[in-house]
Write a protein that holds these residues in place. Structure first.
Motif, PDB file in Angstrom:
ATOM      1  N   ALA A   1       1.091  -1.433  -0.174  1.00 46.20           N
ATOM      2  CA  ALA A   1       0.372  -0.004  -0.135  1.00 46.20           C
ATOM      3  C   ALA A   1       1.062   1.311   0.177  1.00 46.20           C
ATOM      4  O   ALA A   1       0.479   2.207  -0.702  1.00 46.20           O
ATOM      5  CB  ALA A   1      -0.866   0.194   1.260  1.00 46.20           C
ATOM      6  N   GLU A   2       1.722   1.401   1.143  1.00 47.53           N
ATOM      7  CA  GLU A   2       3.009   2.289   0.837  1.00 47.53           C
ATOM      8  C   GLU A   2       3.914   2.534  -0.593  1.00 47.53           C
ATOM      9  O   GLU A   2       3.960   3.765  -1.086  1.00 47.53           O
ATOM     10  CB  GLU A   2       3.870   2.333   1.830  1.00 47.53           C
ATOM     11  CG  GLU A   2       4.574   3.832   1.958  1.00 47.53           C
ATOM     12  CD  GLU A   2       4.203   5.137   3.012  1.00 47.53           C
ATOM     13  OE1 GLU A   2       4.994   5.477   2.107  1.00 47.53           O
ATOM     14  OE2 GLU A   2       2.853   4.738   2.799  1.00 47.53           O
TER      15      GLU A   2
ATOM     16  N   ASN B   1       0.895   4.397  -3.009  1.00 48.64           N
ATOM     17  CA  ASN B   1       1.114   5.631  -2.539  1.00 48.64           C
ATOM     18  C   ASN B   1       1.870   6.377  -2.596  1.00 48.64           C
ATOM     19  O   ASN B   1       1.769   7.564  -3.081  1.00 48.64           O
ATOM     20  CB  ASN B   1       0.549   5.690  -0.764  1.00 48.64           C
ATOM     21  CG  ASN B   1      -0.391   5.076  -0.684  1.00 48.64           C
ATOM     22  OD1 ASN B   1      -1.392   5.704  -0.624  1.00 48.64           O
ATOM     23  ND2 ASN B   1      -0.501   4.568   0.813  1.00 48.64           N
ATOM     24  N   GLN B   2       3.043   6.293  -2.863  1.00 48.43           N
ATOM     25  CA  GLN B   2       4.638   7.284  -3.727  1.00 48.43           C
ATOM     26  C   GLN B   2       4.131   6.975  -4.838  1.00 48.43           C
ATOM     27  O   GLN B   2       5.457   7.473  -5.197  1.00 48.43           O
ATOM     28  CB  GLN B   2       5.917   6.036  -2.461  1.00 48.43           C
ATOM     29  CG  GLN B   2       5.871   6.338  -0.829  1.00 48.43           C
ATOM     30  CD  GLN B   2       7.116   5.439  -0.861  1.00 48.43           C
ATOM     31  OE1 GLN B   2       7.970   4.730  -1.655  1.00 48.43           O
ATOM     32  NE2 GLN B   2       7.291   5.656   0.590  1.00 48.43           N
TER      33      GLN B   2
ATOM     34  N   ARG C   1       1.480   7.277  -6.597  1.00 46.15           N
ATOM     35  CA  ARG C   1       0.208   7.143  -7.909  1.00 46.15           C
ATOM     36  C   ARG C   1      -0.637   9.202  -7.050  1.00 46.15           C
ATOM     37  O   ARG C   1       0.322   9.106  -6.031  1.00 46.15           O
ATOM     38  CB  ARG C   1      -0.839   6.376  -6.909  1.00 46.15           C
ATOM     39  CG  ARG C   1      -0.470   6.217  -6.434  1.00 46.15           C
ATOM     40  CD  ARG C   1      -1.989   5.224  -6.207  1.00 46.15           C
ATOM     41  NE  ARG C   1      -3.629   5.572  -6.190  1.00 46.15           N
ATOM     42  CZ  ARG C   1      -4.725   5.632  -5.998  1.00 46.15           C
ATOM     43  NH1 ARG C   1      -4.115   6.403  -4.441  1.00 46.15           N
ATOM     44  NH2 ARG C   1      -5.969   5.994  -6.683  1.00 46.15           N
TER      45      ARG C   1
ATOM     46  N   GLU D   1      -6.520  10.014  -2.520  1.00 41.68           N
ATOM     47  CA  GLU D   1      -6.885   9.409  -0.332  1.00 41.68           C
ATOM     48  C   GLU D   1      -5.986   8.510  -1.445  1.00 41.68           C
ATOM     49  O   GLU D   1      -5.771   7.929  -1.371  1.00 41.68           O
ATOM     50  CB  GLU D   1      -8.173   9.022  -0.887  1.00 41.68           C
ATOM     51  CG  GLU D   1      -9.123   8.710   0.228  1.00 41.68           C
ATOM     52  CD  GLU D   1     -10.075   7.999   0.416  1.00 41.68           C
ATOM     53  OE1 GLU D   1     -10.596   7.049   1.382  1.00 41.68           O
ATOM     54  OE2 GLU D   1     -11.210   7.950  -0.803  1.00 41.68           O
ATOM     55  N   PRO D   2      -5.455   8.132   0.377  1.00 37.53           N
ATOM     56  CA  PRO D   2      -3.791   6.865   0.315  1.00 37.53           C
ATOM     57  C   PRO D   2      -4.961   5.512   0.308  1.00 37.53           C
ATOM     58  O   PRO D   2      -6.471   5.561   0.602  1.00 37.53           O
ATOM     59  CB  PRO D   2      -3.061   7.514   1.477  1.00 37.53           C
ATOM     60  CG  PRO D   2      -4.131   8.005   1.836  1.00 37.53           C
ATOM     61  CD  PRO D   2      -5.212   8.782   1.450  1.00 37.53           C
ATOM     62  N   VAL D   3      -3.909   4.487  -0.084  1.00 38.94           N
ATOM     63  CA  VAL D   3      -4.929   3.271  -0.070  1.00 38.94           C
ATOM     64  C   VAL D   3      -4.739   3.170   1.177  1.00 38.94           C
ATOM     65  O   VAL D   3      -3.518   2.612   2.362  1.00 38.94           O
ATOM     66  CB  VAL D   3      -3.789   2.256  -0.632  1.00 38.94           C
ATOM     67  CG1 VAL D   3      -3.853   1.038  -0.539  1.00 38.94           C
ATOM     68  CG2 VAL D   3      -3.930   3.151  -2.099  1.00 38.94           C
TER      69      VAL D   3
ATOM     70  N   ASN E   1      -4.306  -0.781   9.130  1.00 40.55           N
ATOM     71  CA  ASN E   1      -3.435   1.016   9.458  1.00 40.55           C
ATOM     72  C   ASN E   1      -3.945   0.878  10.835  1.00 40.55           C
ATOM     73  O   ASN E   1      -2.556   1.663  11.189  1.00 40.55           O
ATOM     74  CB  ASN E   1      -4.035   2.134   8.121  1.00 40.55           C
ATOM     75  CG  ASN E   1      -3.854   1.576   6.841  1.00 40.55           C
ATOM     76  OD1 ASN E   1      -4.768   0.603   6.522  1.00 40.55           O
ATOM     77  ND2 ASN E   1      -2.519   2.245   6.557  1.00 40.55           N
TER      78      ASN E   1
END
Length: 545
Positions: A50-51, A54-55, A57, A61-63, A191
């Protein structure tokens, strides 16, 4: 006896008003879960994926990842599970799964999470099928010893002119509300490491209650398979079902939707899971009590399919449960049910006992004869596999012979010590359907269905079972239980040579004569006596000598 004819719900009943929401928490109730080392390893890997996403894209809203449904429920109940549904807030399951594979190809990531090549399986995409109430596309992957499904959080919007919803990305609250039961609507947020309950699932688990997040009528009409799913969960977990939900489950409109809208393969999967669980009797009891029997065990494509009389169905499944609970070495259940597969088959046979007296249907046109009605009900109603259908058909065909031999033993008929009579019968039953022991069990259950009272009487059960125990003990004394695997003392080539003739159509019957002789002479090692037995019956067998 409980009523089986469902009440038709009042159109003005609040439980039928469209899209009514009964309960929703603006702030979810939370608790914690203690992860195993393997679960923590999987969680760490997924959070790193997920991180990584996020880095790479650009998005508002983050995953955020959540483990959902059954895994959360079972963990809170202390039940181990290797099936994990992972819900994703802003991307599809297929897109996220592909990033897992991509990231794990990096050596440093594989080393960090202890991931080897064998820890990651192939991706499997399961397409949605709205016409059969499967509205969700999922992606499955075997990961670190777990079967992990990935899917996006979603909400479903129904319109008046369509039974299929518009499916789009949704929030965790919206996703929870469209699920089948509150105890299946729990999330474990990776999370935050907290359980999230938007629907009273934690409260219902404490109360041991199966309840729908939305009003029951809406829930079941959205996906009628949920009727069977709730029965399965309730029987497996030994929970009760919300009375309001039970009332709606028996509504004719819901039953018609289940019959027409849901594929019979999906119905069969639910029934199989129920009957393979720890409490199959409870599941059948609920199917019976809620008036679902004729919807489940039927051929939905055959309007002329008869409906058997089921007022005594409970006798059959209570008898089987009595046998199971009183199992001891050499007892009826111990002798006749010898594997997990046989146990599942036995419960299907118990469910089908009302079909014993239903006339077989005639084929349309010049087609070949149809199988017994019981076989049709299983084959088309729950898509029973061919092996099980063969057992059902054989049980129907051999029932009278089985009952006749059992009666002969109980009444001490003059021929009950004729080892060949019993051994050859068992060989025939097994050759024409397999699982001859289950065929005997089926005959027992049908017999119970006919002779035992609906009013449960363990004394009557004990007396009834004693007759069947006597029959099985006699088969043991005759040493014919393994007759189907008896190795012939002579084969076809040797027999033809001994008779001085060429093999022909007569051979099968002649070899049966040899086996019957062998059963009468269990200590014989020389086949000469068997050959002479065949020779003496050459005219009867049409042997050209």
């Amino acid at each position: 006896m409980p009523k089986r004819k469902p009440d038709i719900l009042d159109e003005d009943c609040p439980c039928q008003r469209p899209r009514q929401i009964r309960r929703m928490a603006s702030t979810p109730v939370t608790t914690t879960i203690q992860l195993t080392a393997k679960e923590a390893q999987l969680k760490g890997l997924l959070l790193d994926v997920a991180e990584y996403i996020n880095q790479t894209r650009v998005a508002d809203e983050p995953v955020v990842l959540r483990w959902a449904g059954g895994w959360v429920r079972d963990k809170l109940l202390g039940i181990p599970s290797e099936d994990i549904d992972t819900a994703i807030n802003v991307m599809t399951g297929e897109a996220f799964s592909s990033k897992i594979v991509e990231l794990c190809e990096k050596p440093e990531v594989a080393d960090k999470h202890g991931v080897s090549a064998t820890d990651i399986g192939n991706l499997h995409k399961i397409a949605a099928n709205p016409e059969k109430s499967k509205h969700l596309e999922t992606t499955t992957i075997r990961l670190l010893g777990f079967d992990v499904d990935f899917v996006n959080l979603r909400k479903e919007t129904y319109t008046d002119d369509s039974r299929n919803p518009q499916v789009e990305f949704g929030t965790a609250e919206e996703d929870a509300l469209r699920r089948d039961a509150t105890v299946n609507a729990l999330f474990y947020n990776l999370n935050t490491a907290r359980v999230e309950d938007f629907t009273s699932g934690l409260e219902d688990m404490r109360s041991k209650l199966i309840r729908t997040p939305l009003e029951p009528f809406q829930t079941f009409m959205d996906d009628p398979l949920r009727v069977l799913r709730l029965i399965r969960f309730a029987s497996r977990l030994q929970f009760s079902i919300d009375p309001e939900a039970e009332r709606v489950m028996a509504d004719r409109r819901v039953l018609d939707a289940l019959r027409i809208k849901i594929s019979r393969e999906r119905v069969g999967v639910e029934v199989e899971k129920m009957l393979k669980g720890n409490h199959p009797k409870v599941a059948l009891e609920r199917i019976d009590r809620l008036g679902l029997y004729h919807t489940v065990f039927t051929d939905p494509e055959r309007p002329d399919m008869p409906q058997p009389e089921i007022s005594k169905l409970l006798v059959s499944y209570e008898c089987l449960e009595f046998l199971r609970q009183t199992k001891t070495p050499g007892s009826v259940h111990d002798v006749l049910v010898r594997s997990d597969e046989a146990s599942y088959f036995s419960w299907v046979l118990a469910a089908l006992t009302p079909w014993a007296d239903v006339p077989d249907l005639s084929p349309t046109g010049k087609g070949k004869p149809l199988p017994p009605s019981a076989t049709l009900a299983a084959r088309e109603g729950i898509k029973a596999p061919n092996k099980l259908c063969d057992v059902i058909t054989a049980s129907h065909k051999h029932r009278e012979e089985i009952l006749s031999l059992k009666t002969a033993v109980c009444e001490k008929a003059t021929y009950i010590n004729e080892r060949d009579r019993f051994g050859m019968a068992i060989r025939q039953w097994d050759a024409r359907g397999g699982h001859w022991r289950l065929q005997v069990l089926s005959a027992l259950l049908v017999d119970a269905h006919k002779v035992l009272s609906v009013k449960h009487d363990h004394a009557a059960d004990t007396s009834f079972i004693a007759g069947w125990q006597l029959f099985l003990d006699h088969l043991q004394e005759l040493d014919v239980m393994e007759a189907p695997t008896l190795k012939r003392i002579i084969d076809g080539t040797q027999l033809a040579k001994a008779l001085g003739v060429k093999p022909g159509r007569w051979m099968a019957q002649a070899l049966d004569v040899c086996v019957a002789w062998q059963l009468r002479n269990p200590d014989a090692t020389d086949p000469a006596g068997a050959v002479e037995e065949v020779r003496s019956k050459k005219e009867e067998l049409n042997i050209p000598m």
